[in-house]
Design a protein around this motif. Structure first.
Motif, PDB file in Angstrom:
ATOM      1  N   MET A 111      -0.093  68.951  41.187  1.00  0.00           N
ATOM      2  CA  MET A 111       0.074  68.078  40.024  1.00  0.00           C
ATOM      3  C   MET A 111      -0.202  68.822  38.726  1.00  0.00           C
ATOM      4  O   MET A 111       0.490  68.629  37.734  1.00  0.00           O
ATOM      5  CB  MET A 111      -0.846  66.861  40.177  1.00  0.00           C
ATOM      6  N   GLN A 112      -1.207  69.686  38.743  1.00  0.00           N
ATOM      7  CA  GLN A 112      -1.478  70.495  37.543  1.00  0.00           C
ATOM      8  C   GLN A 112      -0.298  71.407  37.225  1.00  0.00           C
ATOM      9  O   GLN A 112       0.035  71.623  36.075  1.00  0.00           O
ATOM     10  CB  GLN A 112      -2.728  71.353  37.760  1.00  0.00           C
ATOM     11  N   ALA A 113       0.317  71.924  38.283  1.00  0.00           N
ATOM     12  CA  ALA A 113       1.449  72.825  38.091  1.00  0.00           C
ATOM     13  C   ALA A 113       2.662  72.098  37.496  1.00  0.00           C
ATOM     14  O   ALA A 113       3.653  72.719  37.133  1.00  0.00           O
ATOM     15  CB  ALA A 113       1.837  73.486  39.414  1.00  0.00           C
ATOM     16  N   ARG A 114       2.559  70.769  37.411  1.00  0.00           N
ATOM     17  CA  ARG A 114       3.622  70.000  36.744  1.00  0.00           C
ATOM     18  C   ARG A 114       3.187  69.567  35.357  1.00  0.00           C
ATOM     19  O   ARG A 114       3.835  68.747  34.719  1.00  0.00           O
ATOM     20  CB  ARG A 114       3.979  68.772  37.579  1.00  0.00           C
ATOM     21  N   GLY A 115       2.003  70.021  34.931  1.00  0.00           N
ATOM     22  CA  GLY A 115       1.566  69.739  33.571  1.00  0.00           C
ATOM     23  C   GLY A 115       0.512  68.655  33.433  1.00  0.00           C
ATOM     24  O   GLY A 115       0.084  68.330  32.336  1.00  0.00           O
ATOM     25  N   LEU A 116       0.079  68.063  34.544  1.00  0.00           N
ATOM     26  CA  LEU A 116      -0.964  67.039  34.473  1.00  0.00           C
ATOM     27  C   LEU A 116      -2.331  67.692  34.299  1.00  0.00           C
ATOM     28  O   LEU A 116      -2.635  68.673  34.973  1.00  0.00           O
ATOM     29  CB  LEU A 116      -0.993  66.232  35.778  1.00  0.00           C
ATOM     30  N   SER A 117      -3.159  67.127  33.435  1.00  0.00           N
ATOM     31  CA  SER A 117      -4.522  67.645  33.318  1.00  0.00           C
ATOM     32  C   SER A 117      -5.237  67.396  34.643  1.00  0.00           C
ATOM     33  O   SER A 117      -4.858  66.501  35.400  1.00  0.00           O
ATOM     34  CB  SER A 117      -5.263  66.931  32.191  1.00  0.00           C
ATOM     35  N   LYS A 118      -6.274  68.179  34.893  1.00  0.00           N
ATOM     36  CA  LYS A 118      -6.992  68.026  36.158  1.00  0.00           C
ATOM     37  C   LYS A 118      -7.564  66.609  36.282  1.00  0.00           C
ATOM     38  O   LYS A 118      -7.532  66.004  37.355  1.00  0.00           O
ATOM     39  CB  LYS A 118      -8.115  69.060  36.256  1.00  0.00           C
ATOM     40  N   SER A 137      -6.391  63.791  34.906  1.00  0.00           N
ATOM     41  CA  SER A 137      -5.399  62.749  35.237  1.00  0.00           C
ATOM     42  C   SER A 137      -4.849  62.944  36.641  1.00  0.00           C
ATOM     43  O   SER A 137      -4.529  61.969  37.315  1.00  0.00           O
ATOM     44  CB  SER A 137      -4.279  62.631  34.201  1.00  0.00           C
ATOM     45  N   ALA A 195       2.159  75.134  32.768  1.00  0.00           N
ATOM     46  CA  ALA A 195       3.303  74.247  32.988  1.00  0.00           C
ATOM     47  C   ALA A 195       3.802  73.678  31.669  1.00  0.00           C
ATOM     48  O   ALA A 195       4.995  73.626  31.411  1.00  0.00           O
ATOM     49  CB  ALA A 195       2.911  73.124  33.940  1.00  0.00           C
ATOM     50  N   ARG A 196       2.841  73.285  30.822  1.00  0.00           N
ATOM     51  CA  ARG A 196       3.214  72.684  29.538  1.00  0.00           C
ATOM     52  C   ARG A 196       3.884  73.713  28.638  1.00  0.00           C
ATOM     53  O   ARG A 196       4.798  73.389  27.882  1.00  0.00           O
ATOM     54  CB  ARG A 196       1.963  72.128  28.855  1.00  0.00           C
ATOM     55  N   GLN A 251       2.717  64.198  29.279  1.00  0.00           N
ATOM     56  CA  GLN A 251       1.657  65.155  28.920  1.00  0.00           C
ATOM     57  C   GLN A 251       2.262  66.480  28.457  1.00  0.00           C
ATOM     58  O   GLN A 251       1.755  67.127  27.549  1.00  0.00           O
ATOM     59  CB  GLN A 251       0.708  65.372  30.104  1.00  0.00           C
TER      60      GLN A 251
END
Lengths: 440, 253
Positions: free
Chosen positions: A396-403, A405, B76-77, B105
């Motif tokens: 999920m982090q690798a998709r841009g979500l903060s740890k 969230s 990622a961002r 995000q």
């Protein structure tokens, strides 16, 4: 060293309390008083369960109560404000409702229907009107000889509810029983007693809500007896919205007749010590039982769920799913018993308990127990306890979500499996809000 | 866009990468090939920020920033996308909900406006068409019970949604039949732009018939031991990896 300010132990306090109770009842003891006396005698002889009692191995109530609860206190019985009266009220839920604060029935806040199909009364009123429901069913299922907490409740049973759903009736709205402890100024104790009888081919939902307002300790010891007659359906919810200073013990004792369905939902979000006993007797063929539980714990909360399903007759089904998320130093106990008696052929019984521990200090003791005497049955049980899936977090982090969230999304997803079993939409929305606030 | 210099990485004290040097410019497609255990997937994981690996030496610069200092989510961002070799199954979270949270995000980080439900759906439908994926699949729990092909297609869908600058496809071809492979490759090709780059990590040349690389690098013992163009991939397909190993072992010996 003696403690001069506390000359009486809890048992002495409760013994005196019972004498006061009898004086208070003077002239209106009702038909059940002999049962009360026998029950309190049993309790006073045995006291609160200790960890020596196998059923209370991980939850030593004697130790917990003796340190904290002063049973000689008289709980505040009036002057409640909106904070108490409105606590735990579910938005948008159209329901019949009985409201109790510190055990006292609040007539003004309650909305009791005047219907042909159902009789909903507070326990005291049912007693004074010499209710047949009480005569026929009270203390017939929850045995005070088998459990000291049931004995204590039975001894002091006067506040609570009596619900009778008549034959062939489907109740259009859920019935809410809201028990609030007002602990703004001091401790409180109460012993709610509910009796729910669903007659043949009837259908209803009952929602018990428990909560505390204030910073002091509360003690609630509740017993609910449920009778589900042939071909009837009853859904029973327990929403435990207590504070982290609450001591709560409760027993739900269910008797199911043939072709009946019982569904139980237990949600616990806090509590100093919470102990839930849920015992279901399937005393007929073709019974169906569902038991769902979700506990979200933090701080030093200790929550113990003990459940029993007793399959006595053939062709019945039971399914149980309890899930827990434990943070900080919280502790969970799950004990699930399934009995399949020799006569109960073609039984299907499933049980699952899953836990996520968020810290190294959180603990779960999970114990499934299957005892099967019949030979043509399908039974399974499973229990898992682990940490959050690191691989899923990274994904999920690798998709841009903060740890953070990612973590709350995963926890929410874990809880969803239980949440989505709730069919009453406003209740579901109410719980979703509480749970998502907690997990963020 | 990406400059990797003398990158060393280890896991549990086992050294896997032994000095990788690689430059990737916008618009380029690089293939990283190599025998099993050569460090291909480790390289992909290290670039995406998997915490199990420890970088012991070297640098990686992404668009002028120190990539190795960034958290996985910030990578990622900033525009790094890793298509996982084994996409994780997450019960209870639908791809749609997951992507909505992720995309917003990412957009916030990039200084773009977050999307409301309606604009998100419009945007998503456009991307679904591009990678030929069905909405019913996306409404289900993320990857739960998906076939191998569905999982990989979902990876490419997520890639389309997040519009990365640098996409790293880690063995995206593994476990795919030829039809699924074509759909996945087709999706990747459609997403190719002048200002983004792709690193394709693979063991086999097969995928490179559909995603044609500008450069092919062969990884062995944690180093790039040979670089060339797409003909090198064909040579590897014909001759296997043994000659590369011998060549490389001879040089180090």
């Amino acid at each position: 060293m003696s403690n001069a300010s506390k000359p009486d132990n809890q048992i002495d306090q409760l013994s005196k309390k019972f004498d006061q109770f009898e004086t208070m009842l003077n002239g209106s003891k009702g038909s059940i008083h002999e049962t009360r006396k026998a029950a309190i005698a049993h309790f006073l002889k045995n006291g609160f369960p200790t960890s020596k009692n196998e059923e209370y191995k991980y939850t030593d109530l004697d130790k917990a109560v003796s340190k904290t609860i002063d049973f000689s206190l008289e709980p505040n019985a009036s002057e409640f404000g909106a904070s108490e009266l409105e606590f735990g009220k579910i938005k948008d839920l159209d329901a019949y409702e009985l409201v109790f604060v510190n055990g006292q029935y609040q007539t003004e806040q309650s909305s009791v229907p005047n219907l042909d199909g159902v009789i909903i009364t507070d326990f005291k009123e049912a007693l004074s009107s010499d209710s047949d429901v009480i005569k026929n069913h009270y203390s017939k299922y929850a045995s005070f000889e088998k459990d000291e907490l049931v004995a204590l409740n039975t001894g002091f049973s006067i506040n609570g509810s009596v619900i009778r759903i008549k034959k062939n009736q489907t109740i259009d709205k859920p019935i809410v029983l809201r028990y609030i402890n007002s602990v703004v100024n001091d401790q409180t104790q109460n012993h709610p007693r509910n009796l729910i009888v669903a007659e043949e081919s009837s259908s209803a939902s009952v929602i018990e809500i428990y909560g505390d307002v204030g910073d002091h300790v509360s003690f609630t010891n509740e017993v609910t007896e449920i009778v589900i007659a042939e071909n009837s359906q009853l859904d029973h919810y327990k929403l435990q919205l207590n504070s982290n200073k609450a001591f709560y013990t409760g027993t739900t004792q269910v008797m199911q007749a043939s072709s009946s369905r019982f569904r139980s939902y237990t949600f616990t979000v806090a509590g100093s010590i919470i102990r839930n006993n849920l015992n279901v007797d399937q005393d007929g063929e073709g019974c169906e039982t569902h038991m769902y539980g979700l506990y979200l714990l933090n701080g030093n909360s200790h929550v113990d769920n003990h459940t029993t399903v007793d399959h006595k007759k053939p062709n019945s089904y039971s399914n149980e799913l309890y899930k827990g998320i434990l943070d900080d130093k919280s502790k969970g106990v799950f004990n699930g018993k399934i009995y399949v008696r020799p006569e109960a052929q073609k039984t299907n019984a499933f049980q699952s308990n899953k836990n996520i521990l968020l810290t190294v200090n959180a603990i779960v003791n999970s114990k499934p127990l299957l005892e099967i005497w019949a030979d043509d049955v399908k039974c399974s049980h499973g229990c898992t306890t682990g940490q959050l899936d690191e691989e899923a977090l990274f994904y999920m982090q690798a998709r841009g979500l903060s740890k953070d969230s990612a973590r709350s999304l995963l926890l929410y997803a874990f809880a969803t499996e239980v949440l989505e079993t709730v069919e009453i939409e406003p209740v579901k929305a109410y719980l979703e809000k509480i749970i998502s606030d907690r997990l963020h | 866009m990406l400059k990797i210099n003398n990158l060393h990485a280890s896991i549990e004290d086992k050294q896997i990468l032994n000095g990788i040097n690689l430059k990737v410019k916008p618009g380029e497609v690089h293939a990283i090939m190599g025998p099993n255990g050569s460090g291909k997937s480790t390289l992909a994981s290290v670039l995406a920020g998997r915490e199990d690996y420890e970088v012991t030496e070297g640098q990686a610069d992404f668009q002028g920033e120190d990539l190795l200092e960034m958290s996985p989510e910030d990578r990622a961002r900033a525009g790094v996308f890793l298509a996982f070799q084994y996409p994780v199954e997450i019960p209870g979270v639908s791809t749609i909900n997951f992507m909505k949270t992720a995309l917003n995000q990412v957009r916030e980080f990039r200084g773009q406006e977050t999307l409301d439900a309606v604009s998100f759906l419009t945007f998503m439908k456009e991307k679904m068409k591009l990678v030929e994926i069905d909405q019913s699949l996306l409404s289900r729990s993320l990857n739960e019970g998906f076939s191998g092909g569905e999982k990989k297609r979902n990876e490419i869908f997520q890639m389309a949604m997040l519009e990365p600058k640098l996409s790293i496809l880690d063995e995206t071809d593994s476990g795919l039949d030829i039809d699924a492979l074509k759909i996945v490759a087709n999706g990747v090709n459609k997403l190719k732009k002048k200002d983004n780059a792709t690193i394709v990590v693979t063991h086999y040349q097969r995928l490179l018939d559909y995603i044609v690389p500008d450069y092919v690098h062969v990884l062995y013992n944690g180093r790039i031991v040979k670089s060339g163009t797409k003909e090198l991939a064909q040579e590897l397909e014909a001759k296997g990896y043994d000659w590369i190993k011998e060549e490389a072992d001879a040089t180090t010996a």
